[in-house]
Structure formats: C-alpha cells, structure tokens
Design a protein around this motif. Structure first.
Motif, PDB file in Angstrom:
ATOM      1  N   GLU A   1      41.103  27.467 -37.885  1.00 27.03           N
ATOM      2  CA  GLU A   1      39.887  26.766 -38.311  1.00 27.03           C
ATOM      3  C   GLU A   1      40.097  25.247 -38.419  1.00 27.03           C
ATOM      4  N   GLU A   2      41.338  24.816 -38.183  1.00 27.97           N
ATOM      5  CA  GLU A   2      41.705  23.434 -38.429  1.00 27.97           C
ATOM      6  C   GLU A   2      40.927  22.398 -37.626  1.00 27.97           C
ATOM      7  N   PRO A   3      40.540  22.649 -36.370  1.00 25.47           N
ATOM      8  CA  PRO A   3      39.783  21.603 -35.672  1.00 25.47           C
ATOM      9  C   PRO A   3      38.538  21.155 -36.436  1.00 25.47           C
ATOM     10  N   LEU A   4      37.766  22.117 -36.950  1.00 29.28           N
ATOM     11  CA  LEU A   4      36.577  21.766 -37.724  1.00 29.28           C
ATOM     12  C   LEU A   4      36.966  21.197 -39.085  1.00 29.28           C
ATOM     13  N   ILE A   5      37.877  21.843 -39.782  1.00 30.55           N
ATOM     14  CA  ILE A   5      38.237  21.407 -41.142  1.00 30.55           C
ATOM     15  C   ILE A   5      38.881  20.022 -41.100  1.00 30.55           C
ATOM     16  N   ARG A   6      39.711  19.764 -40.100  1.00 32.43           N
ATOM     17  CA  ARG A   6      40.316  18.430 -39.966  1.00 32.43           C
ATOM     18  C   ARG A   6      39.246  17.374 -39.737  1.00 32.43           C
ATOM     19  N   ALA A   7      38.253  17.709 -38.921  1.00 39.32           N
ATOM     20  CA  ALA A   7      37.164  16.763 -38.674  1.00 39.32           C
ATOM     21  C   ALA A   7      36.420  16.444 -39.970  1.00 39.32           C
ATOM     22  N   ILE A   8      36.156  17.476 -40.776  1.00 45.39           N
ATOM     23  CA  ILE A   8      35.455  17.246 -42.044  1.00 45.39           C
ATOM     24  C   ILE A   8      36.322  16.385 -42.967  1.00 45.39           C
ATOM     25  N   ARG A   9      37.604  16.743 -43.115  1.00 46.87           N
ATOM     26  CA  ARG A   9      38.500  15.963 -43.984  1.00 46.87           C
ATOM     27  C   ARG A   9      38.512  14.490 -43.582  1.00 46.87           C
ATOM     28  N   ASN A  10      38.730  14.231 -42.316  1.00 44.99           N
ATOM     29  CA  ASN A  10      38.901  12.851 -41.865  1.00 44.99           C
ATOM     30  C   ASN A  10      37.604  12.059 -41.889  1.00 44.99           C
ATOM     31  N   HIS A  11      36.503  12.694 -41.496  1.00 46.34           N
ATOM     32  CA  HIS A  11      35.214  11.984 -41.566  1.00 46.34           C
ATOM     33  C   HIS A  11      34.875  11.636 -43.007  1.00 46.34           C
ATOM     34  N   MET A  12      35.124  12.562 -43.928  1.00 47.07           N
ATOM     35  CA  MET A  12      34.832  12.283 -45.335  1.00 47.07           C
ATOM     36  C   MET A  12      35.714  11.156 -45.866  1.00 47.07           C
ATOM     37  N   ASP A  13      36.990  11.228 -45.559  1.00 42.17           N
ATOM     38  CA  ASP A  13      37.922  10.210 -46.022  1.00 42.17           C
ATOM     39  C   ASP A  13      37.507   8.812 -45.552  1.00 42.17           C
ATOM     40  N   ARG A  14      36.971   8.732 -44.334  1.00 36.13           N
ATOM     41  CA  ARG A  14      36.545   7.438 -43.786  1.00 36.13           C
ATOM     42  C   ARG A  14      35.144   7.052 -44.225  1.00 36.13           C
ATOM     43  N   SER A  15      34.521   7.896 -45.041  1.00 37.30           N
ATOM     44  CA  SER A  15      33.150   7.640 -45.492  1.00 37.30           C
ATOM     45  C   SER A  15      33.078   7.438 -47.005  1.00 37.30           C
ATOM     46  N   GLY A  16      34.179   7.063 -47.608  1.00 37.38           N
ATOM     47  CA  GLY A  16      34.168   6.817 -49.045  1.00 37.38           C
ATOM     48  C   GLY A  16      34.087   8.082 -49.877  1.00 37.38           C
ATOM     49  N   VAL A  17      34.519   9.206 -49.301  1.00 34.08           N
ATOM     50  CA  VAL A  17      34.592  10.481 -50.032  1.00 34.08           C
ATOM     51  C   VAL A  17      36.038  10.969 -49.907  1.00 34.08           C
ATOM     52  N   PRO A  18      36.934  10.433 -50.740  1.00 34.89           N
ATOM     53  CA  PRO A  18      38.366  10.723 -50.572  1.00 34.89           C
ATOM     54  C   PRO A  18      38.697  12.201 -50.724  1.00 34.89           C
ATOM     55  N   VAL A  19      39.507  12.690 -49.804  1.00 34.44           N
ATOM     56  CA  VAL A  19      39.908  14.103 -49.771  1.00 34.44           C
ATOM     57  C   VAL A  19      41.370  14.208 -50.174  1.00 34.44           C
TER      58      VAL A  19
END
Length: 451
Positions: free
Chosen positions: A178-196
């Motif tokens: 599931e990592e392709p999707l989960i990694r995308a969510i983690r990284n997009h959030m981190d770059r959007s001021g929502v630290p993971v």
C-alpha cells in the motif's frame, strides 16, 4: 506555511494560481470556493460569502427544517467567510494551489456560534483566561481500497477490493503493497504544513493509520480536517479510494480517532500535566481534568460519534472501547494515560474517525475545565480487561442515547451555549430520523424471502 507576501510572489511567478477558501462544516468536511490567486489577494483575503444553509443541511446537502439559525422562512441568506491568513499553506497535491481556512460570522460581524471552528475557539478562550492552552493529537485510521470511488459506488460499496486481505497491524510487507499511496499522502501532507510522524498498518485488512505531529488545538483541528480531505483527493488521483467511516463492515475493525490531549502554560510553553513527585507522574490539575472527562463522557459522546453507524464500532475485544474506565496504558479502557514528562497525556479512545475534530476537541476541553473548576476527584485507576468490567459505566450504545444525554446536559449547555447544543441535538435527531425510515441491505437479506 505561506505568508501573504509568499503567496503574492508565487502568484506573480505563476507557481500558485488558485486558492481554496474553505471552512469546516458540521460534519468536518471542507466547503468553500476556489479563488484565483490574484483575486484572493485583491479581495477575498478580506472576506467572501456563502449561503447559511451550509450549516443547516444534512450529509446529502438537503436543507433540514427546524433549525433556528437558517431556514426557508429566514430566506437562507449569506454568512461571511473571513480567511484566517495564519492557516494559509500550499496544497501540495493539487497543482498551483494554496488553501486557507476561514472563520464564519454574520453580516454584522458577529461570530456564528454554531460554526465548528468558532465552537472550539470559544473553549480555547476559556483556557486562555487561566493562562493555559490545549495541545492535541489526532490518530486517524482508515481503510484503503484498490478501486476508485466511482467503482465503489457502482458496486454499492459491497465486495470491494481491499488494499490487503489479512490483518496487517504493524506489518511491513503488507503495508509495502500500500506504500505508493500512503507515501504520497505522507509526503504531500508534510509539504503542505501538516507534519507527519509515521504511518503503520492497522487491525483490519487494508487498514492504515498515519500519525500527525501534535499541535495547539485549533491548529491540530485544521491539520486533521485538511488531512482527511487531502487523503481522499490523493487516493482519487491514484484511482484508489479510502474510507474513514467508523464501522465500514461488520466483520472488520472500526476506524478510530484516538484523541490525545494535554494542557500547557501558554506564556512559558510548559506542560501542566506531569508531576515528577507524584507516584503516577500526574499533577493535581491533570487529575481534575481527567475526572471531568469521566464525569461528562456520556454528555459529550455525540461529538465523538455523530452518526448511527458510529455506535456499531463499539464492540468488545475490537480495540474500540465499550467502557468509560481510565487506566494506565490499557487499550481496553475508554481513557488511556500514556507518555512521560512533558508528553504525559490522556488518550481518549471513544471518538471514531468520522467525528468532527473541532467539536470533539471543544467537548474535551469543556469537560476538562468542568473537572478543574469544580475540583472533581478522580476515582482509582482501572486495571484488567475493561470489556468484562461489571462496575464501570458503558459508553452510549446508540446515537439516540447520546443525543438525549447531550440535550439534557446542563454542563455542556453552560459551556457551549444553548444555541450550540440545540443546533447539534437537532442535527443528531435528524440523522436518526433519516436512518429510521430507510430500508437496509441486511433487512432485505433477512426478510425478502423468509419474512
């Protein structure tokens, strides 16, 4: 995060051309408008408007009769959206897009009492009178499916292709799938001021959890809401889907929202819950705060579990609580004390991932303040299997029960205001009414031939 100067420079460079101007509705969804970046800077940054039915409708966006705040008789006029520029951030998963959250007021400039963000801000103002603030953390679980939202709907949300076929709690191999999707969510959030912080597999097939870094309560509620919306949009872009529904399927674990909270001295940014001299590391303030949670858990459960489906999650031996016990690092209890030093906190395990974080946080603070201001004494900690405890009160078993407890709560009415309580009691009763008159698949299977 972005300043207005940052946005202006990016707009001039053409790297940001759109600003999502949003507010959380009663269900914790983001509603609002897309403004061109230049028009946002020229005009919308001051205010824009939306129809007041948006806080007086149901999940299907149908106007609901019986609200005092908005109705056909009142003409469904506008309320005002005032962007909180401190929330402005890049929306990394959408090309050339930023997002800002708004506070809501009427045309005269008065805060809308029933708006979720305003409800939380009122409780934070009460803490501020003591010189305190609340820090919160949201742990949200969700199921991943290897098919699109359109496919899921076409299949009436039945027999869907899960991201995995076995329980994957802490599994690395399965979560790698599931990592392709989960990694995308983690990284997009981190770059959007929502630290993971981390992600991990959970107790259901295809069930994941992404942990966000804790923050001051309003900021955390904003992050929580942006994250839920963004995770769905990212899944959609990948041709997949996910659900935060509290109980997606009878045979699988529910989706929780573990709510971590603590109080801090605002001026000194120091934690108020630890006490190194106490055998359990708990300050007297912490004990009163937790005692307030225990005293009012029934009256605030609606804000943790706002739908009929929410109560189907409360099943024994499922890692969702059925008893309002408090205990040390015990996942069978509704309130779990964890952390050390400045990390000492209470994890409330009652909320589901379907809860509105602004309302859940506001209710938590109101209950905690009730315990502190009345110096409520904390009972002895529970130990053992809370699911089997006989002398511990049950978490409400139905939406109807929770709504009635909120309606009759003098404490919640005093803390939140009659206008707010009446508004959300009406919302809960409408949800129950809509469910009561619907025919379910379970009824057809049980009764079509044999009934």
């Amino acid at each position: 995060m972005l300043t207005l100067d940052d946005l202006r420079k990016e707009a001039e460079a053409g790297t940001i051309d759109t600003v999502l101007v949003c507010f959380p509705d009663m269900f914790g969804r983001l509603l609002g408008k897309r403004a061109t970046a230049h028009f946002f800077l020229d005009s919308v940054v001051e205010e824009t408007h939306a129809c007041d039915y948006l806080l007086a409708c149901d999940m299907d966006m149908e106007p609901v009769p019986g609200y005092r705040a908005a109705s056909w008789d009142l003409g469904y006029g506008d309320f005002v959206l005032k962007p909180d520029v401190g929330t402005l951030r890049r929306c990394d998963w959408l090309e050339g897009t930023a997002i800002v959250l708004c506070d809501l007021s009427d045309e005269a400039g008065n805060d809308l009492a029933h708006a979720p963000r305003q409800i939380l801000k009122k409780q934070l103002a009460r803490l501020d009178e003591h010189g305190w603030t609340a820090k919160m953390g949201s742990e949200l679980e969700f199921y991943v499916f290897n098919e699109s939202y359109e496919s899921a709907r076409d299949n009436t949300y039945d027999n869907l292709a899960h991201g995995g076929w076995y329980i994957e709690d802490y599994h690395i191999f399965q979560t790698t799938k599931e990592e392709p999707l989960i990694r995308a969510i983690r990284n997009h959030m981190d770059r959007s001021g929502v630290p993971v912080e981390v992600s991990k597999g959970e107790f259901g097939p295809g069930q994941e959890e992404i942990n966000l870094k804790f923050a001051e309560a309003l900021e955390m509620a904003d992050r929580h809401t942006i994250y839920k919306n963004g995770a769905k949009e990212i899944a959609h872009a990948w041709g997949q889907s996910l659900t935060f529904m509290a109980k997606y399927a009878f045979e699988h674990a529910g989706n929780s929202f573990h709510l971590h909270s603590s109080l801090w001295d605002k001026a000194r940014d120091t934690a108020l819950f630890p006490d190194e001299g106490d055998p359990n590391g708990m300050s007297r303030l912490f004990r009163h705060y937790l005692a307030g949670q225990l005293a009012l858990f029934r009256e605030m459960t609606y804000f943790f579990a706002p739908y009929v489906n929410s109560y189907k999650r409360f099943q024994a031996a499922s890692f969702a609580p059925t008893k309002a016990a408090w205990s040390f690092d015990n996942r069978t209890a509704g309130f779990r004390i964890i952390g050390h030093g400045k990390g000492r906190r209470v994890e409330c395990r009652i909320p589901g991932a379907d809860a509105n974080p602004y309302l859940a946080y506001a209710a938590t603070i109101a209950a905690g303040l009730y315990g502190i201001e009345n110096e409520l004494e904390l009972p002895e900690a529970f130990s053992g299997n809370a699911y089997e405890a006989e002398n511990v009160p049950d978490v409400p078993k139905t939406l109807r029960e929770a709504v009635e407890a909120l309606d009759k709560s003098e404490v919640m009415r005093a803390a939140l205001g009659d206008e707010v309580v009446d508004h959300y009691v009406h919302t809960g009763r409408w949800e129950q009414y809509e469910y009561d008159r619907r025919v379910t698949d379970w009824e057809r299977v049980r009764l079509f031939e044999r009934g």
